[in-house]
Design a protein around this motif. Structure first.
Motif, PDB file in Angstrom:
ATOM      1  N   LEU A 371     -27.731  53.651  21.792  1.00  0.00           N
ATOM      2  CA  LEU A 371     -28.179  54.928  22.358  1.00  0.00           C
ATOM      3  C   LEU A 371     -29.340  55.527  21.572  1.00  0.00           C
ATOM      4  O   LEU A 371     -30.167  56.249  22.134  1.00  0.00           O
ATOM      5  CB  LEU A 371     -27.026  55.935  22.400  1.00  0.00           C
ATOM      6  CG  LEU A 371     -25.812  55.573  23.261  1.00  0.00           C
ATOM      7  CD1 LEU A 371     -24.795  56.704  23.252  1.00  0.00           C
ATOM      8  CD2 LEU A 371     -26.229  55.233  24.687  1.00  0.00           C
ATOM      9  N   THR A 372     -29.411  55.256  20.282  1.00  0.00           N
ATOM     10  CA  THR A 372     -30.484  55.834  19.468  1.00  0.00           C
ATOM     11  C   THR A 372     -31.345  54.755  18.795  1.00  0.00           C
ATOM     12  O   THR A 372     -32.050  55.030  17.829  1.00  0.00           O
ATOM     13  CB  THR A 372     -29.900  56.778  18.398  1.00  0.00           C
ATOM     14  OG1 THR A 372     -28.857  56.113  17.685  1.00  0.00           O
ATOM     15  CG2 THR A 372     -29.333  58.036  19.044  1.00  0.00           C
ATOM     16  N   ALA A 373     -31.262  53.544  19.318  1.00  0.00           N
ATOM     17  CA  ALA A 373     -32.107  52.467  18.791  1.00  0.00           C
ATOM     18  C   ALA A 373     -33.496  52.545  19.415  1.00  0.00           C
ATOM     19  O   ALA A 373     -33.664  53.000  20.546  1.00  0.00           O
ATOM     20  CB  ALA A 373     -31.482  51.115  19.090  1.00  0.00           C
ATOM     21  N   ARG A 374     -34.480  52.078  18.678  1.00  0.00           N
ATOM     22  CA  ARG A 374     -35.869  52.073  19.171  1.00  0.00           C
ATOM     23  C   ARG A 374     -36.193  50.649  19.617  1.00  0.00           C
ATOM     24  O   ARG A 374     -36.980  49.935  19.001  1.00  0.00           O
ATOM     25  CB  ARG A 374     -36.787  52.542  18.053  1.00  0.00           C
ATOM     26  CG  ARG A 374     -38.142  53.091  18.481  1.00  0.00           C
ATOM     27  CD  ARG A 374     -38.856  53.613  17.239  1.00  0.00           C
ATOM     28  NE  ARG A 374     -40.200  54.068  17.502  1.00  0.00           N
ATOM     29  CZ  ARG A 374     -40.541  55.286  17.895  1.00  0.00           C
ATOM     30  NH1 ARG A 374     -39.593  56.181  18.091  1.00  0.00           N
ATOM     31  NH2 ARG A 374     -41.808  55.617  18.072  1.00  0.00           N
ATOM     32  N   LEU A 375     -35.560  50.238  20.715  1.00  0.00           N
ATOM     33  CA  LEU A 375     -35.668  48.861  21.173  1.00  0.00           C
ATOM     34  C   LEU A 375     -36.369  48.786  22.522  1.00  0.00           C
ATOM     35  O   LEU A 375     -36.301  49.704  23.336  1.00  0.00           O
ATOM     36  CB  LEU A 375     -34.277  48.231  21.292  1.00  0.00           C
ATOM     37  CG  LEU A 375     -33.519  48.002  19.983  1.00  0.00           C
ATOM     38  CD1 LEU A 375     -32.123  47.462  20.275  1.00  0.00           C
ATOM     39  CD2 LEU A 375     -34.280  47.038  19.080  1.00  0.00           C
ATOM     40  N   LEU A 376     -37.005  47.645  22.757  1.00  0.00           N
ATOM     41  CA  LEU A 376     -37.665  47.346  24.021  1.00  0.00           C
ATOM     42  C   LEU A 376     -36.877  46.269  24.759  1.00  0.00           C
ATOM     43  O   LEU A 376     -36.112  45.516  24.156  1.00  0.00           O
ATOM     44  CB  LEU A 376     -39.087  46.852  23.764  1.00  0.00           C
ATOM     45  CG  LEU A 376     -40.032  47.886  23.145  1.00  0.00           C
ATOM     46  CD1 LEU A 376     -41.297  47.204  22.645  1.00  0.00           C
ATOM     47  CD2 LEU A 376     -40.359  48.978  24.149  1.00  0.00           C
ATOM     48  N   PRO A 377     -37.078  46.145  26.075  1.00  0.00           N
ATOM     49  CA  PRO A 377     -36.376  45.120  26.831  1.00  0.00           C
ATOM     50  C   PRO A 377     -36.543  43.719  26.246  1.00  0.00           C
ATOM     51  O   PRO A 377     -35.579  42.960  26.167  1.00  0.00           O
ATOM     52  CB  PRO A 377     -36.986  45.220  28.227  1.00  0.00           C
ATOM     53  CG  PRO A 377     -37.401  46.646  28.344  1.00  0.00           C
ATOM     54  CD  PRO A 377     -37.854  47.031  26.973  1.00  0.00           C
ATOM     55  N   ARG A 378     -37.743  43.387  25.814  1.00  0.00           N
ATOM     56  CA  ARG A 378     -37.956  42.028  25.289  1.00  0.00           C
ATOM     57  C   ARG A 378     -37.158  41.791  24.022  1.00  0.00           C
ATOM     58  O   ARG A 378     -36.787  40.639  23.717  1.00  0.00           O
ATOM     59  CB  ARG A 378     -39.442  41.772  25.046  1.00  0.00           C
ATOM     60  CG  ARG A 378     -40.075  42.599  23.951  1.00  0.00           C
ATOM     61  CD  ARG A 378     -41.496  42.103  23.650  1.00  0.00           C
ATOM     62  NE  ARG A 378     -42.142  42.895  22.613  1.00  0.00           N
ATOM     63  CZ  ARG A 378     -42.907  43.941  22.847  1.00  0.00           C
ATOM     64  NH1 ARG A 378     -43.142  44.342  24.114  1.00  0.00           N
ATOM     65  NH2 ARG A 378     -43.481  44.603  21.848  1.00  0.00           N
ATOM     66  N   GLU A 379     -36.875  42.848  23.244  1.00  0.00           N
ATOM     67  CA  GLU A 379     -36.086  42.680  22.041  1.00  0.00           C
ATOM     68  C   GLU A 379     -34.617  42.442  22.368  1.00  0.00           C
ATOM     69  O   GLU A 379     -33.939  41.702  21.653  1.00  0.00           O
ATOM     70  CB  GLU A 379     -36.249  43.912  21.144  1.00  0.00           C
ATOM     71  CG  GLU A 379     -37.668  44.063  20.598  1.00  0.00           C
ATOM     72  CD  GLU A 379     -37.869  45.353  19.860  1.00  0.00           C
ATOM     73  OE1 GLU A 379     -38.041  45.310  18.627  1.00  0.00           O
ATOM     74  OE2 GLU A 379     -37.839  46.422  20.516  1.00  0.00           O
ATOM     75  N   LEU A 380     -34.124  43.029  23.459  1.00  0.00           N
ATOM     76  CA  LEU A 380     -32.763  42.721  23.903  1.00  0.00           C
ATOM     77  C   LEU A 380     -32.697  41.303  24.458  1.00  0.00           C
ATOM     78  O   LEU A 380     -31.701  40.609  24.261  1.00  0.00           O
ATOM     79  CB  LEU A 380     -32.308  43.724  24.969  1.00  0.00           C
ATOM     80  CG  LEU A 380     -32.050  45.166  24.507  1.00  0.00           C
ATOM     81  CD1 LEU A 380     -31.464  45.976  25.650  1.00  0.00           C
ATOM     82  CD2 LEU A 380     -31.150  45.218  23.300  1.00  0.00           C
ATOM     83  N   GLU A 381     -33.744  40.889  25.149  1.00  0.00           N
ATOM     84  CA  GLU A 381     -33.781  39.525  25.686  1.00  0.00           C
ATOM     85  C   GLU A 381     -33.717  38.501  24.561  1.00  0.00           C
ATOM     86  O   GLU A 381     -33.100  37.445  24.678  1.00  0.00           O
ATOM     87  CB  GLU A 381     -35.054  39.304  26.500  1.00  0.00           C
ATOM     88  CG  GLU A 381     -35.041  39.993  27.853  1.00  0.00           C
ATOM     89  CD  GLU A 381     -36.349  39.818  28.600  1.00  0.00           C
ATOM     90  OE1 GLU A 381     -37.338  39.402  27.953  1.00  0.00           O
ATOM     91  OE2 GLU A 381     -36.397  40.106  29.799  1.00  0.00           O
ATOM     92  N   ALA A 382     -34.362  38.830  23.435  1.00  0.00           N
ATOM     93  CA  ALA A 382     -34.400  37.912  22.298  1.00  0.00           C
ATOM     94  C   ALA A 382     -33.083  37.897  21.529  1.00  0.00           C
ATOM     95  O   ALA A 382     -32.898  37.082  20.622  1.00  0.00           O
ATOM     96  CB  ALA A 382     -35.539  38.293  21.355  1.00  0.00           C
ATOM     97  N   GLY A 383     -32.164  38.812  21.893  1.00  0.00           N
ATOM     98  CA  GLY A 383     -30.865  38.845  21.240  1.00  0.00           C
ATOM     99  C   GLY A 383     -30.882  39.647  19.969  1.00  0.00           C
ATOM    100  O   GLY A 383     -29.946  39.597  19.175  1.00  0.00           O
TER     101      GLY A 383
END
Length: 383
Positions: A371-383
């Motif tokens: 909820l408070t992470a500074r993440l992008l979709p591609r970073e979730l895709e990368a695991g």
């Protein structure tokens, strides 16, 4: 507030004057908003140049680079440049819009057929189920409030909530969406529920959670508490709807409800039972299992209309054949796609859910951290 962050806020607010849907919420410095509002609107082409220059200045912040890049693409589009459907998905949302194979839709139809025995074909029976489980209009507001009260308790236990958070509820008509959460700042959200179509009992808990507890409201109040107040990230006082941030936001709102309540059917039956409306949670669970697979049809409809050259009638026939929904709900789906100023947005729900579900893996602590992470979709895709 650093100068690049201030220019990011200014850029987004200036673009928002050309597209009223672009800015989902803003609760940053009031004087900045007043100053932008008092200006003569700047041409989108000039704003696209401003975005390109700003991207170079914030090159060491990947999250801000992606957000500014989305604003640049939006500016180009507002200036008259035509972006292809897939190109808009990549430049604005940071995802590759995908066509969903129909095989899961076939299996879902079998599940529906088994869940709803009786006379007529499965689409007729499905339409009867919608009619029979529709919450009476006079109960909708109280049902949402009661469901929210239960979900608030569950959210406090599983995820936590900052003290002082609150929401206000408004029933509306004439919108293309079913529910909307507009964050107001000060740990407050205005929740709107569209009553153009009757609200099925099966959707009560999931809609309420998506918009409020476990979903958008929960997401934003923690961002304000930890990122804005705690770390001074004033860029988070502005939510850009057409941006990579939306993929995470919708993924959170699609994942949180199931994390809290499973499919939500038992809780829906309990809440509605106290209001004098009987709902069979067991049948509802079987139907919801099928509907979960059928939700992705909306993404295919968007691609048909905006990427594959289908007419509205062809898209309507596709949706009716695969989603099996009644005609009024199919018509609403097509209308929503045709009225959207950023058609690939529909993919943020399904692809966002896939990314967030895989990242969270059913763990409330991982969900809370996201909820408070500074993440992008591609970073979730990368695991």
């Amino acid at each position: 507030m650093g100068e690049p962050v201030e220019r990011y806020l200014e850029l987004a607010l200036r673009l928002g004057r050309h597209d009223e849907d672009l800015i989902d919420s803003y609760y940053g410095p009031e004087e900045l908003a007043r100053r932008i509002e008092a200006e003569e609107p700047r041409e989108p082409a000039a704003l696209a140049e401003d975005a390109d220059a700003l991207a170079d200045e914030v090159a060491d912040d990947e999250w801000l680079v992606a957000q500014v890049g989305a604003l640049a693409a939006n500016a180009r589009k507002l200036g008259g440049e035509r972006l292809g459907f897939a190109e808009e998905g990549r430049l604005v949302y940071g995802i590759e819009p995908r066509w969903h194979d129909e095989e899961p839709f076939r299996r879902a139809a079998v599940t529906l057929d088994e869940a709803l025995p009786g006379e007529g074909d499965v689409r007729e029976r499905y339409a009867r189920w919608f009619a029979e489980t529709a919450i009476p209009a006079e109960l909708v507001e109280q049902a949402v409030l009661d469901a929210a009260a239960e979900l608030r308790r569950l959210t406090r236990e599983a995820i936590g909530l900052p003290d002082g958070e609150e929401f206000e509820l408004e029933l509306v008509t004439g919108e293309r969406w079913l529910g909307y959460a507009r964050y107001l700042g000060g740990l407050r959200t205005r929740i709107q529920v569209n009553t153009d179509l009757p609200l099925p009992a099966a959707d009560l808990v999931m809609l309420t959670s998506h918009e409020i507890y476990g979903g958008h409201h929960t997401h934003r109040v923690w961002q304000e508490t930890e990122l804005v107040r705690g770390q001074g990230q004033l860029e988070r006082t502005l939510d850009v709807l057409w941006s990579p941030e939306a993929v995470i936001s919708e993924g959170v709102a699609m994942t949180g409800p199931e994390l809290l309540t499973g499919d939500g059917q038992v809780l829906a039956a309990e809440v509605l039972g106290r209001l004098g409306f009987a709902y069979d949670a067991e049948i509802g669970s079987r139907v919801v299992r099928a509907r979960r697979s059928l939700l992705a049809i909306a993404a295919n409809v968007a691609m048909l209309l905006h990427d594959r050259g289908a007419s509205p009638e062809e898209a309507r026939e596709y949706s009716a054949a695969w989603s099996l929904q009644p005609d009024d709900r199919v018509a609403k789906q097509i209308d929503s796609q045709l009225r959207s100023s950023s058609p690939p947005y529909g993919h943020t729900y399904w692809q966002g859910r896939e990314l967030v579900e895989a990242h969270v893996a059913g763990d409330p602590e991982r969900f809370r951290a996201l909820l408070t992470a500074r993440l992008l979709p591609r970073e979730l895709e990368a695991g």
